[in-house]
Design a protein around this motif. Structure first.
Motif, mmCIF file in Angstrom:
data_model
loop_
_atom_site.group_PDB
_atom_site.id
_atom_site.type_symbol
_atom_site.label_atom_id
_atom_site.label_comp_id
_atom_site.label_asym_id
_atom_site.label_seq_id
_atom_site.Cartn_x
_atom_site.Cartn_y
_atom_site.Cartn_z
ATOM 1 N N PRO A 147 0.918 -1.470 -0.111
ATOM 2 C CA PRO A 147 -0.074 0.005 0.098
ATOM 3 C C PRO A 147 0.825 1.025 0.114
ATOM 4 N N ALA A 148 0.520 2.180 -0.915
ATOM 5 C CA ALA A 148 1.186 3.333 -1.085
ATOM 6 C C ALA A 148 0.231 4.587 -1.042
ATOM 7 N N VAL A 149 0.474 5.755 -0.878
ATOM 8 C CA VAL A 149 -0.439 6.933 -0.821
ATOM 9 C C VAL A 149 0.314 8.021 -1.596
ATOM 10 N N TRP A 150 -0.186 8.630 -2.661
ATOM 11 C CA TRP A 150 0.296 9.852 -3.150
ATOM 12 C C TRP A 150 -0.819 11.001 -2.956
ATOM 13 N N ALA A 151 -0.436 12.204 -2.299
ATOM 14 C CA ALA A 151 -1.304 13.020 -1.860
ATOM 15 C C ALA A 151 -0.873 14.352 -2.305
ATOM 16 N N ALA A 152 -1.956 15.284 -2.509
ATOM 17 C CA ALA A 152 -1.393 16.592 -2.987
ATOM 18 C C ALA A 152 -2.243 17.579 -1.968
ATOM 19 N N ILE A 153 -1.641 18.804 -1.359
ATOM 20 C CA ILE A 153 -2.389 19.618 -0.718
ATOM 21 C C ILE A 153 -3.064 20.619 -1.614
ATOM 22 N N SER A 154 -4.412 20.544 -1.618
ATOM 23 C CA SER A 154 -5.307 21.148 -2.491
ATOM 24 C C SER A 154 -5.975 22.291 -1.568
ATOM 25 N N ALA A 155 -7.463 22.590 -1.903
ATOM 26 C CA ALA A 155 -7.987 23.703 -0.931
ATOM 27 C C ALA A 155 -9.447 23.601 -1.067
ATOM 28 N N ARG A 156 -10.239 23.980 -0.418
ATOM 29 C CA ARG A 156 -11.766 23.897 -0.383
ATOM 30 C C ARG A 156 -12.162 24.832 -1.472
ATOM 31 N N VAL A 157 -11.539 26.065 -1.539
ATOM 32 C CA VAL A 157 -11.707 27.127 -2.761
ATOM 33 C C VAL A 157 -11.609 26.516 -4.110
ATOM 34 N N GLY A 158 -10.942 25.323 -4.348
ATOM 35 C CA GLY A 158 -10.771 24.723 -5.630
ATOM 36 C C GLY A 158 -12.011 23.968 -5.746
ATOM 37 N N SER A 159 -13.106 23.708 -4.954
ATOM 38 C CA SER A 159 -14.192 23.093 -5.025
ATOM 39 C C SER A 159 -15.080 23.946 -5.977
ATOM 40 N N ILE A 160 -15.626 23.439 -7.191
ATOM 41 C CA ILE A 160 -16.661 24.248 -7.991
ATOM 42 C C ILE A 160 -17.907 24.216 -7.245
ATOM 43 N N ALA A 161 -18.409 23.009 -6.662
ATOM 44 C CA ALA A 161 -19.829 23.003 -6.075
ATOM 45 C C ALA A 161 -19.663 23.843 -4.774
ATOM 46 N N ASP A 162 -18.672 24.221 -4.339
ATOM 47 C CA ASP A 162 -18.596 24.964 -2.812
ATOM 48 C C ASP A 162 -18.313 26.613 -3.560
ATOM 49 N N ASN A 163 -18.128 27.103 -4.536
ATOM 50 C CA ASN A 163 -17.860 28.452 -4.844
ATOM 51 C C ASN A 163 -18.898 29.081 -4.789
ATOM 52 N N ARG A 164 -19.050 29.979 -3.801
ATOM 53 C CA ARG A 164 -20.438 30.803 -3.485
ATOM 54 C C ARG A 164 -19.799 32.329 -3.273
ATOM 55 N N LYS A 165 -18.618 32.572 -3.089
ATOM 56 C CA LYS A 165 -18.139 33.735 -2.977
ATOM 57 C C LYS A 165 -17.370 34.369 -4.202
ATOM 58 N N GLY A 166 -16.932 33.646 -5.237
ATOM 59 C CA GLY A 166 -16.271 34.264 -6.316
ATOM 60 C C GLY A 166 -14.752 34.759 -5.982
ATOM 61 N N GLY A 167 -14.335 35.249 -6.797
ATOM 62 C CA GLY A 167 -12.831 36.028 -6.692
ATOM 63 C C GLY A 167 -11.800 34.883 -6.674
ATOM 64 N N TRP A 168 -10.523 35.101 -6.503
ATOM 65 C CA TRP A 168 -9.531 34.186 -6.485
ATOM 66 C C TRP A 168 -9.438 33.597 -7.720
ATOM 67 N N TYR A 169 -9.815 33.965 -8.829
ATOM 68 C CA TYR A 169 -9.705 33.081 -10.129
ATOM 69 C C TYR A 169 -8.542 32.430 -10.163
ATOM 70 N N SER A 170 -7.162 32.754 -10.349
ATOM 71 C CA SER A 170 -6.266 31.805 -10.545
ATOM 72 C C SER A 170 -6.119 30.850 -9.479
ATOM 73 N N TYR A 171 -6.053 30.962 -8.214
ATOM 74 C CA TYR A 171 -5.923 29.948 -7.209
ATOM 75 C C TYR A 171 -7.060 29.048 -7.313
ATOM 76 N N ARG A 172 -8.353 29.368 -7.331
ATOM 77 C CA ARG A 172 -9.521 28.457 -7.308
ATOM 78 C C ARG A 172 -9.051 27.482 -8.775
ATOM 79 N N ALA A 173 -8.814 28.247 -9.845
ATOM 80 C CA ALA A 173 -8.908 27.440 -10.906
ATOM 81 C C ALA A 173 -7.738 26.419 -10.914
ATOM 82 N N SER A 174 -6.556 26.946 -10.418
ATOM 83 C CA SER A 174 -5.427 25.938 -10.443
ATOM 84 C C SER A 174 -5.852 24.857 -9.523
ATOM 85 N N LYS A 175 -6.358 24.979 -8.285
ATOM 86 C CA LYS A 175 -6.640 24.003 -7.492
ATOM 87 C C LYS A 175 -7.707 22.993 -8.059
#
Length: 258
Positions: A147-175
């Motif tokens: 067993p092995a794990v490959w993990a990446a630190i992402s962010a909740r603001v990268g969730s399309i379903a959770d985006n209710r505030k807008g802004g932070w275009y580059s960071y949101r889109a990259s995540k």
């Protein structure tokens, strides 16, 4: 003790380990007695004084390598070094990330007029493209039948379903791109390396240089010290199962919709 699923002498690699969450991952992985070598990568190891201090006190368990996620050759060179050393990675964490860079005028956008091709390109290179290139280069070190794990630190603001505030275009889109790449990688590895679990992790707001300019708006109880963040994320990693591969998980283990 976390990481109990890693066998004696199992190896770990932390990408983006010079400070913040990445550096704390190194500290806590070194505290796991069954972990053998901990590989730590960053752009400029010679300037990473805290990381070098850990290496000096590790009894040879911590090995520091140069790796810049925006430089494909440096990724391949680091992977070649680990492979030549016989490295069998049981955990690989991508911790490098970019939100702002004052010297280059990169900052989270509040309005459409603030969007620039330079910021979009650079955040995609660091936050999305880099981790996938790391996966490509280090996959041979993860495909060892255990067993092995490959993990990446992402962010909740990268969730399309959770985006209710807008802004932070580059960071949101990259995540959001990172989340899709993690999901796509998981689908492929289910066929090619079924014992490798892939996951994107939301750490919560952590007291690091990345979040420093925005902490004034964060309630004290929602601002985590790096030690707490990594302890929580390791607990999430410990709880991952093959069926979780490709998912985005919060610091408390709860799945986040993409």
């Amino acid at each position: 003790m976390t990481l109990a699923w890693i066998p004696d002498g199992g190896e770990v690699l932390i990408q983006g380990a010079s400070r913040g969450i990445g550096l704390e991952f190194v500290r806590q992985c070194l505290q796991a007695p069954q972990v053998g070598t901990v590989w730590a990568t960053c752009r400029r190891p010679e300037a990473a004084s805290a990381l070098q201090g850990l290496a000096e006190g590790s009894g040879g368990r911590l090995r520091v390598l140069p790796l810049d996620v925006t430089d494909e050759a440096s990724i391949e060179a680091a992977a070649a070094t680990v492979q030549q050393a016989g490295g069998r990675l049981h955990l690989l964490v991508n911790a490098a990330g970019l939100l702002h860079d004052r010297q280059r005028g990169i900052r989270p956008e509040k309005r459409l007029e603030e969007v620039s091709a330079e910021a979009l390109t650079e955040l995609f290179r660091v936050n999305a493209i880099g981790p996938l290139l790391v996966a490509r280069a280090f996959l041979p070190c993860l495909r060892h039948g255990e067993p092995a794990v490959w993990a990446a630190i992402s962010a909740r603001v990268g969730s399309i379903a959770d985006n209710r505030k807008g802004g932070w275009y580059s960071y949101r889109a990259s995540k959001a791109a990172l989340n899709q790449l993690v999901r796509t990688l998981a689908v492929e590895l289910e066929r090619r390396a079924p014992r490798v679990t892939c996951a994107a992790l939301h750490p919560g707001t952590t007291d690091t240089d990345l979040s420093a300019p925005f902490q004034a708006w964060v309630p004290a109880e929602q601002l985590f010290a790096p030690e707490r963040t990594v302890r929580q994320l390791l607990a999430v990693i410990d709880g991952l199962r093959p069926a979780d591969s490709g998912g985005l998980f919060s610091w408390d283990g709860q799945p986040i919709p993409y």
